[in-house]
Design a protein around this motif. Structure first.
Motif, PDB file in Angstrom:
ATOM      1  N   GLY A 361       0.817  -1.210   0.000  1.00  0.00           N
ATOM      2  CA  GLY A 361       0.000   0.000   0.000  1.00  0.00           C
ATOM      3  C   GLY A 361       0.845   1.251   0.000  1.00  0.00           C
ATOM      4  O   GLY A 361       2.068   1.211   0.099  1.00  0.00           O
ATOM      5  N   ASP A 391      -9.035  -5.703  -7.817  1.00  0.00           N
ATOM      6  CA  ASP A 391      -8.399  -5.401  -6.530  1.00  0.00           C
ATOM      7  C   ASP A 391      -9.406  -4.693  -5.634  1.00  0.00           C
ATOM      8  O   ASP A 391      -9.944  -3.639  -5.989  1.00  0.00           O
ATOM      9  CB  ASP A 391      -7.166  -4.512  -6.761  1.00  0.00           C
ATOM     10  CG  ASP A 391      -6.250  -4.469  -5.549  1.00  0.00           C
ATOM     11  OD1 ASP A 391      -6.756  -4.677  -4.419  1.00  0.00           O
ATOM     12  OD2 ASP A 391      -5.059  -4.214  -5.711  1.00  0.00           O
ATOM     13  N   HIS A 395      -7.591   2.248  -5.191  1.00  0.00           N
ATOM     14  CA  HIS A 395      -6.311   2.559  -5.824  1.00  0.00           C
ATOM     15  C   HIS A 395      -6.499   3.590  -6.937  1.00  0.00           C
ATOM     16  O   HIS A 395      -7.598   3.753  -7.477  1.00  0.00           O
ATOM     17  CB  HIS A 395      -5.657   1.289  -6.386  1.00  0.00           C
ATOM     18  CG  HIS A 395      -6.515   0.555  -7.378  1.00  0.00           C
ATOM     19  ND1 HIS A 395      -7.419  -0.426  -7.017  1.00  0.00           N
ATOM     20  CD2 HIS A 395      -6.632   0.669  -8.726  1.00  0.00           C
ATOM     21  CE1 HIS A 395      -8.030  -0.893  -8.069  1.00  0.00           C
ATOM     22  NE2 HIS A 395      -7.580  -0.243  -9.137  1.00  0.00           N
ATOM     23  N   ARG A 410      -2.203   2.949  -3.564  1.00  0.00           N
ATOM     24  CA  ARG A 410      -3.086   1.840  -3.180  1.00  0.00           C
ATOM     25  C   ARG A 410      -3.355   1.916  -1.691  1.00  0.00           C
ATOM     26  O   ARG A 410      -2.438   2.124  -0.892  1.00  0.00           O
ATOM     27  CB  ARG A 410      -2.441   0.495  -3.540  1.00  0.00           C
ATOM     28  CG  ARG A 410      -3.333  -0.714  -3.329  1.00  0.00           C
ATOM     29  CD  ARG A 410      -2.654  -1.978  -3.849  1.00  0.00           C
ATOM     30  NE  ARG A 410      -3.505  -3.159  -3.698  1.00  0.00           N
ATOM     31  CZ  ARG A 410      -3.572  -3.894  -2.599  1.00  0.00           C
ATOM     32  NH1 ARG A 410      -2.808  -3.585  -1.544  1.00  0.00           N
ATOM     33  NH2 ARG A 410      -4.374  -4.935  -2.527  1.00  0.00           N
TER      34      ARG A 410
END
Length: 517
Positions: A361, A391, A395, A410
């Motif tokens: 992240g 995902d 993001h 992210r």
């Protein structure tokens, strides 16, 4: 496209691998007894107000105080504070909010000292787990997630996932949910609610309301820093968010967890209860299914691409950097531009997989191989967007810059997953020297003689590295194992485990328990 969830549980942790077409796409490690998971609601105590940051630090029982920014208070923070005080003082007799008088909403541009006071209790929800040296990130916009709905106390609106695009379906869902939602509760309708009938949606809503009522009972007698409402475990959360008709198998190697998962599936998707299976094999589930080997190959600094290229992944405190290299593929295309495009397209798929699998992240910088044509850059950008479409973490992806750099942000809510791919030699403990490795066969045989002659053990199973196993099993009737059988009259089962060091081993008894020697 097949999906499988493989779950390995031991005394300390639960490891979860989500496979798509037998390839790992997500990997999670959940520590047993883990506190401060995303979604948990605590009764915190405000320890410090920091006007310069327009934030507060809240004690929720972690070694570091949690961080609560003004923007995470939510517009209904005054109603939440009022409700918390009324429940603790036992003046609020009902968990539900019918007839509850909501306070005016707060100004988005307000100051935190105008809303909160030091040393007062407050209900907070974990938005990000403790990461590195930081305490948990907190929010006062409470929400309870279910299979089809998210319940939002002190709200009144009905919101619908943007991924539901049919106008008729959006209107149907809004009408259905508005007819059953209780007063002073908002509802967010999740994507999986599309085409689901009212009975299932209402059952999900009732489960969430029961959870809120349980939290109300806990709050009435709660002490500061106590958990009021716990989020479901990581396994259940994955099933709740991702379970669909494409799931083929859910395999777990722990009986208690198997029963728990089977019961949860029966509750949220009864038709798929039959896909939950208990692994009864002697070998470790991750070893038998080849997951251990995949993990060791995919979590290293260098990650190979199928056609010969590779990624180099570096992690820093501030960001993650990924470099794309063509490797041996550099001469397999007609020209350099074609080579760069093909490697970059292949890398985009693997990068999206790596981000999910490692749960990386924050800021991610990707240095793709330089391409001259703007059309090729657009193709790589589109490929990355498509690869990250599934995902679940929020993001943002920016197009490639003039220098071939792509920037990705992210959402990071948990510590990054890491698997050690470099190990100290178990024989030398990192010193660089070991005793004669051939002697290990004598050590194993001495232990075996002790177990057979002194302990009279039956049904012995020897677990060791594949190379060492070959030493004892190759040669048919002339092998070491057959010699043991002729000498001691006991057949020794041999199981391989590539996660062991080359000269590590242990014995198991008939009940599949480790034998202490």
């Amino acid at each position: 496209m097949s999906n499988e969830l493989i779950i390995n549980a031991n005394t300390e942790e639960v490891r979860i691998a989500l496979l798509r077409e037998k390839q790992i796409v997500e990997y999670h490690v959940e520590q047993k007894g883990n506190q401060f998971a995303v979604g948990d609601i605590y009764l915190g105590v405000i320890k410090k107000l920091v006007p310069g940051m327009n934030a507060a630090f809240v004690d929720v029982g972690y070694e570091k105080d949690g961080f609560l920014h003004y923007l995470d208070l939510g517009p209904n923070i005054r109603s939440l504070i009022k409700y918390t005080k009324e429940v603790i003082a036992k003046r609020q007799q009902s968990a539900f909010l019918k007839g509850f008088s909501l306070e005016p909403e707060t100004d988005k541009m307000g100051k935190i000292e105008e809303v909160l006071q030091k040393n007062t209790p407050i209900l907070v929800q974990i938005a990000k787990e403790p990461i590195s040296s930081k305490g948990p990130r907190l929010s006062c916009e409470l929400s309870l997630a279910g299979r089809y709905l998210v319940l939002v106390p002190f709200g009144d609106s009905v919101s619908i996932s943007k991924k539901i695009v049919s106008r008729e379906e959006r209107q149907r869902l809004a009408r259905l949910v508005s007819s059953v939602k209780p007063e002073n509760f908002g509802v967010i309708i999740r994507t999986v609610a599309e085409n689901v009938d009212l009975a299932e949606i209402e059952a999900d809503l009732q489960n969430l309301l029961a959870k809120w009522k349980e939290g109300f009972e806990n709050l009435r007698n709660a002490l500061p820093r106590q958990k009021i409402i716990g989020e479901v475990g990581r396994v259940s959360a994955i099933l709740r968010d991702m379970l669909n008709d494409n799931f083929d198998n859910i395999v777990v190697d722990d009986k208690l967890l198997f029963d728990e998962i089977k019961g949860y599936i029966k509750q949220i998707a009864p038709k798929q209860e039959k896909i939950v299976r208990l692994h009864n094999g002697k070998g470790k589930i991750f070893e038998v299914l080849g997951i251990e080997r995949q993990l060791k190959g995919l979590f290293g600094k260098n990650v190979p691409l199928p056609s010969g290229g590779y990624l180099v992944i570096e992690h820093t405190e501030a960001l993650h950097v990924i470099d794309v290299n063509s490797g041996s593929k550099s001469t397999s295309e007609e020209n350099q531009e074609a080579t760069a495009l093909n490697v970059n397209l292949e890398a985009a798929l693997e990068i999206a997989r790596q981000l999910r699998m490692r749960d990386m992240g924050g800021i991610v910088i990707v240095d793709f191989i330089d391409m001259k044509k703007a059309e090729n850059k657009r193709l790589v950008y589109q490929k990355m967007k498509e690869a990250m479409a599934d995902d679940r973490a929020k993001h943002t992806i920016l197009p490639l810059s003039r220098f071939g750099i792509m920037q990705i942000t992210r959402q990071r809510v948990r510590p990054e997953v890491n698997v050690a791919t470099l190990e100290d030699c178990p024989a030398c403990r990192g010193t660089g020297k070991i005793g004669a490795s051939i002697v290990i066969s004598d050590v194993i045989e001495q232990n075996l003689i002790y177990l057979i002659e002194k302990n009279n053990e039956k049904g012995i199973r020897l677990v060791l590295h594949p190379y060492l196993a070959a030493f004892f099993t190759k040669g048919g009737l002339l092998s070491k194992r057959w010699k043991w059988f002729f000498r001691y009259g006991r057949w020794v089962k041999i199981t391989t485990d590539s996660s062991l060091g080359i000269n590590e081993f242990y014995f198991k008894n008939k009940q599949d328990e480790n034998i202490e020697i």
